[in-house]
Design an enzyme around this catalytic site. Structure first.
Site, PDB file in Angstrom:
ATOM      1  N   THR A   1     -31.636  33.171  81.592  1.00  0.00           N
ATOM      2  CA  THR A   1     -30.249  33.119  80.754  1.00  0.00           C
ATOM      3  C   THR A   1     -29.986  34.707  81.068  1.00  0.00           C
ATOM      4  OG1 THR A   1     -31.467  33.481  78.525  1.00  0.00           O
ATOM      5  CG2 THR A   1     -30.736  31.243  79.169  1.00  0.00           C
TER       6      THR A   1
ATOM      7  N   VAL B   1     -24.818  35.093  77.933  1.00  0.00           N
ATOM      8  CA  VAL B   1     -24.365  33.898  77.112  1.00  0.00           C
ATOM      9  C   VAL B   1     -25.377  32.694  77.281  1.00  0.00           C
ATOM     10  CG1 VAL B   1     -21.786  33.932  77.129  1.00  0.00           C
ATOM     11  CG2 VAL B   1     -22.859  32.996  79.045  1.00  0.00           C
ATOM     12  N   HIS B   2     -26.605  33.125  76.794  1.00  0.00           N
ATOM     13  CA  HIS B   2     -27.843  32.302  76.835  1.00  0.00           C
ATOM     14  C   HIS B   2     -27.396  31.002  76.616  1.00  0.00           C
ATOM     15  CE1 HIS B   2     -29.859  36.294  76.767  1.00  0.00           C
ATOM     16  NE2 HIS B   2     -28.987  36.742  75.691  1.00  0.00           N
ATOM     17  N   ASP B   3     -26.983  30.531  75.510  1.00  0.00           N
ATOM     18  CA  ASP B   3     -26.752  29.199  75.038  1.00  0.00           C
ATOM     19  C   ASP B   3     -26.043  28.380  75.984  1.00  0.00           C
ATOM     20  OD1 ASP B   3     -28.349  29.955  72.910  1.00  0.00           O
ATOM     21  OD2 ASP B   3     -26.764  30.290  71.295  1.00  0.00           O
TER      22      ASP B   3
ATOM     23  N   ALA C   1     -27.851  27.635  78.920  1.00  0.00           N
ATOM     24  CA  ALA C   1     -28.920  26.465  78.763  1.00  0.00           C
ATOM     25  C   ALA C   1     -28.362  25.192  78.557  1.00  0.00           C
ATOM     26  CB  ALA C   1     -29.802  26.728  77.161  1.00  0.00           C
TER      27      ALA C   1
END
Ligand code: BDR
Ligand code: CA
Length: 314
Positions: A192, A238-240, A243
């Site tokens: 991420t 924007v890790h989420d 994912a």
């Protein structure tokens, strides 16, 4: 047929962006958006989930779930990256709703209603998922897949030198989920962190005249400011959303079966994800881990998804 999804989130601008992308995606039927404490308190997370869904007002409203305190409380008081209410400087006002079910209850009900068909996309600490499993011991076998944003494979953590934020917020819950006999995909920081949105992204976001455009343009500027102040970089992770995009576009990622666990009590390592990578491992594989990704394509997929959301929302 659209994939049935529960989004478990601690919004958080990057959670909010992911919810926005998922709510209007024709490949996805969002059954529920369940709040969990993490970036913000459980109370604030619950209000933020409601605010996001109200702002975006999708054609089909998902069930909402209410967050509660993890055992022993949250180890951090809010995430500096996302400001006071975590949804940008102005925030969104919402009236507190009565009769919102606890998140873990919503998760149990939805998984029971659609056995083997639900993907839980866990974008915050794993408190709710662990509680749902404690409440219904058959849940790990009944859930289709759990996609988890968090942990670190090779790289350092992002809240301590060793721990990633979501794991650190509730290590016993993370450990319980890792050890559960469920089908899991971990999307760790190593991947991420490789996606950075620069200011150019504003040229690719939907116009201010659309509901989705107003929403995303409202939440992102304070994140850019925070990244500049805290890390000295002109871009954001924007890790989420990464994912979520990995979950929806599996052809863009490379996964490897691995054996992973979470440290719950190390003086320096609480919340650290640990993998058995010895020459002759003795731990059994218990998850697939995203080890590589076409990051430009994931970014494009996210921006296309936001653009499509704007068109669908009108
Ligand atoms: C995770 O931590 C949170 O602050 C983000 O929302 C994301 O889920 C990344 O480490
Ligand atoms: Ca999150």
């Amino acid at each position: 047929m659209a994939r049935k999804v529960i989004l478990d989130v601690d919004p958080g601008a990057d959670d909010a962006l992911a919810v926005c992308a998922a709510l209007f995606d024709p490949r996805v039927e969002v059954l529920a958006v369940t709040a969990v404490g993490g970036n913000v308190s459980p109370e604030r997370a619950t209000l933020n989930v409601q605010a996001i869904v109200e702002q975006l007002d999708p054609p089909r409203w998902p069930r909402l779930g209410q967050a509660s305190q993890p055992e022993g409380g949250l180890p951090v008081k809010g995430r500096f990256l996302y400001g006071d209410d975590s949804l940008g400087a102005d925030g969104f006002r919402v009236a507190e709703r009565q009769h919102v079910l606890a998140s873990e209850k919503v998760i149990c009900e939805q998984v029971r209603a659609h056995p083997h068909a639900v993907t839980i996309v866990a974008l915050g600490p794993l408190t709710n998922i662990a509680r749902a499993m404690a409440r219904d011991p058959e849940l790990p076998a009944l859930v289709g897949r759990i996609v988890i944003a968090g942990g670190a494979l090779h790289g350092p953590g992002n809240i301590t030198p060793t721990a990633e934020f979501n794991m650190y917020c509730d290590p016993p819950a993370a450990q319980a989920v890792f050890r559960s006999p469920s089908t899991k995909t971990l999307v760790p920081l190593d991947v991420t962190n490789r996606v950075t949105l620069s200011y150019d992204v504003f040229h690719r976001l939907p116009s201010e005249n659309t509901r989705v455009g107003r929403f995303v343009r409202g939440i992102l500027p304070s994140v850019f400011r925070a990244y500049r102040q805290q890390f000295g970089i002109e871009g954001i992770h924007v890790h989420d959303s990464v994912a979520l995009m990995a979950a929806l576009n599996p052809e863009l990622v490379v996964c490897r079966e691995m054996a992973g666990d979470v440290e719950t009590m190390g003086e320096l390592t609480t919340g650290m994800t640990v993998f058995d990578r010895r020459r002759v491992p003795t731990w059994r594989h218990n998850m697939e881990v995203v080890v590589d990704a076409q990051t430009d394509a994931l970014t494009d997929a996210l921006l296309q998804s936001i653009a499509a959301a704007a068109e669908a929302a009108g």
